[in-house]
Design an enzyme around this catalytic site. Structure first.
Site, mmCIF file in Angstrom:
data_model
loop_
_atom_site.group_PDB
_atom_site.id
_atom_site.type_symbol
_atom_site.label_atom_id
_atom_site.label_comp_id
_atom_site.label_asym_id
_atom_site.label_seq_id
_atom_site.Cartn_x
_atom_site.Cartn_y
_atom_site.Cartn_z
ATOM 1 N N PRO A 28 8.543 4.117 7.835
ATOM 2 C CA PRO A 28 8.532 2.761 7.167
ATOM 3 C C PRO A 28 9.562 1.803 7.118
ATOM 4 O O PRO A 28 10.666 2.306 7.248
ATOM 5 C CB PRO A 28 8.368 3.413 5.637
ATOM 6 C CG PRO A 28 7.833 4.865 5.932
ATOM 7 C CD PRO A 28 8.679 5.282 7.156
ATOM 8 N N LYS A 29 9.228 0.768 7.199
ATOM 9 C CA LYS A 29 10.210 -0.342 7.110
ATOM 10 C C LYS A 29 10.774 -0.930 5.612
ATOM 11 O O LYS A 29 9.623 -1.673 4.864
ATOM 12 C CB LYS A 29 9.968 -1.738 7.618
ATOM 13 C CG LYS A 29 10.737 -3.009 7.965
ATOM 14 C CD LYS A 29 11.983 -2.889 8.661
ATOM 15 C CE LYS A 29 12.941 -3.826 8.350
ATOM 16 N NZ LYS A 29 13.601 -4.225 7.126
ATOM 17 N N PHE A 30 11.650 -0.344 5.340
ATOM 18 C CA PHE A 30 12.248 -1.065 3.937
ATOM 19 C C PHE A 30 12.769 -2.337 3.991
ATOM 20 O O PHE A 30 13.666 -2.373 4.421
ATOM 21 C CB PHE A 30 12.792 0.282 3.139
ATOM 22 C CG PHE A 30 12.237 1.396 2.653
ATOM 23 C CD1 PHE A 30 11.895 1.739 1.592
ATOM 24 C CD2 PHE A 30 11.985 2.433 3.936
ATOM 25 C CE1 PHE A 30 11.308 3.094 1.236
ATOM 26 C CE2 PHE A 30 11.434 3.673 3.447
ATOM 27 C CZ PHE A 30 11.036 3.974 2.386
ATOM 28 N N GLY A 175 5.723 -2.817 6.503
ATOM 29 C CA GLY A 175 5.676 -2.657 8.161
ATOM 30 C C GLY A 175 6.158 -1.198 8.518
ATOM 31 O O GLY A 175 6.527 -0.354 7.859
#
Length: 309
Positions: A28-30, A175
């Site tokens: 996951p894109k934090f 994203g």
């Protein structure tokens, strides 16, 4: 030899569809502040993406990092969770805090560190190793540690990654980052890939050019990058709206930021209490366009002074 700050970080290029070839890992894109965490024999150093040292702004993470073994260097994102969602404006408020105000902000807006890579362990440089080896080592290092330092989730299953992509925006994860399992850590290059739901994102206003009443452009800090950038010129209606939003904010000092096609330009800083929805596009230069200002409650965040962290 132990790795020492400042270090350049690996970067990601944007893609339009989910890569599905064999040998990939998905995370996951934090949307937080990129941070390299150094646990050294003489203490802890926290470095922003730009190379700026931000240890004093995050005393809670510095204290937690002391539990890491000496010679550990981690790469990851700082996030602040509020009401079950990631709040990037709160992260920027933390990063901009003076050392005197940082402990109070840490108590009210505790930070979490989502670690997604280990660059060194036991003083050994792991960047030449394959991502699969680094990921296994990362999980070993953090297995007994727990919050606020934790590894980001990772999967090699593209179907699970697709499920994450569809469901995680509800908590502010916008994203995925995709990495090859056999890939070394390539500092300063866009060897990773990132897939976002939209080309728009939230940014924090840290300054303006022109007059406060009708600013020509806004100076912004974007997620995953602590270097301020100047937006494209604001249209007339948005200039008036921005002026009304900026007027109540306590004026700060001056700084310089990068404007597309112009280079470094001067700006006036403001506390990081105003957010904007922006779109980013690339022609010859990366252009950041302000789409709208977001409603914010100045009482929610006690950040003061412009920050680039």
């Amino acid at each position: 030899m132990n790795l020492r700050p400042p270090l350049k970080v690996a970067l990601a290029q944007t893609v339009g569809t989910l890569p599905r070839e064999p040998g990939l890992a998905y995370e996951p894109k934090f949307d937080g502040h990129r941070m390299v965490m150094f646990r050294q024999a003489d203490g802890v150093v926290l470095q922003a993406r730009s190379g700026r040292i931000v240890t004093a702004a995050f005393p809670d993470l510095a204290a937690a990092a002391r539990e890491l073994p000496d010679g550990t260097v981690l790469d990851g994102e700082v996030v602040v969770w509020r009401e079950g969602r990631i709040d990037f404006a709160a992260v920027q408020g933390r990063a901009a805090a003076t050392p005197g105000r940082a402990p109070g902000l840490a108590a009210r807006l505790p930070a979490s560190y989502a670690a997604f890579d280990v660059l060194a362990a036991g003083g050994t440089d792991l960047r030449p190793r394959r991502y699969a080896v680094r990921r296994e080592r990362l999980e070993e290092l953090l297995a007994g540690l727990g919050p606020p330092i934790q590894p980001v989730p990772m999967t090699t299953d593209p179907e699970l990654a697709a499920t994450w992509y569809e469901t995680l925006p509800g908590i502010g994860v916008e994203g995925l980052v995709v990495k090859r399992l056999d890939q070394p850590y390539k500092a300063g290059t866009r060897a990773w890939r990132k897939l976002r739901h939209t080309d728009t994102r939230d940014a924090v206003v840290v300054g303006f050019t022109g007059s406060r009443q009708r600013p020509a452009s806004l100076v912004l800090v974007l997620p995953d990058d602590d270097t301020p950038v100047v937006s494209s010129p604001l249209p007339p209606a948005l200039r008036a709206r921005a002026g009304a939003a900026l007027t109540p904010l306590t004026p700060g000092g001056t700084g310089t930021a990068m404007a597309p096609g112009l280079g470094e330009v001067p700006y006036r800083s403001v506390p990081p209490e105003l957010s904007a929805e922006v779109a980013t596009g690339t022609t010859r230069h990366t252009v950041t366009t302000v789409l709208r200002l977001k409603d914010t409650d100045p009482g929610d965040d006690d950040g003061g002074g412009a920050g680039d962290g």
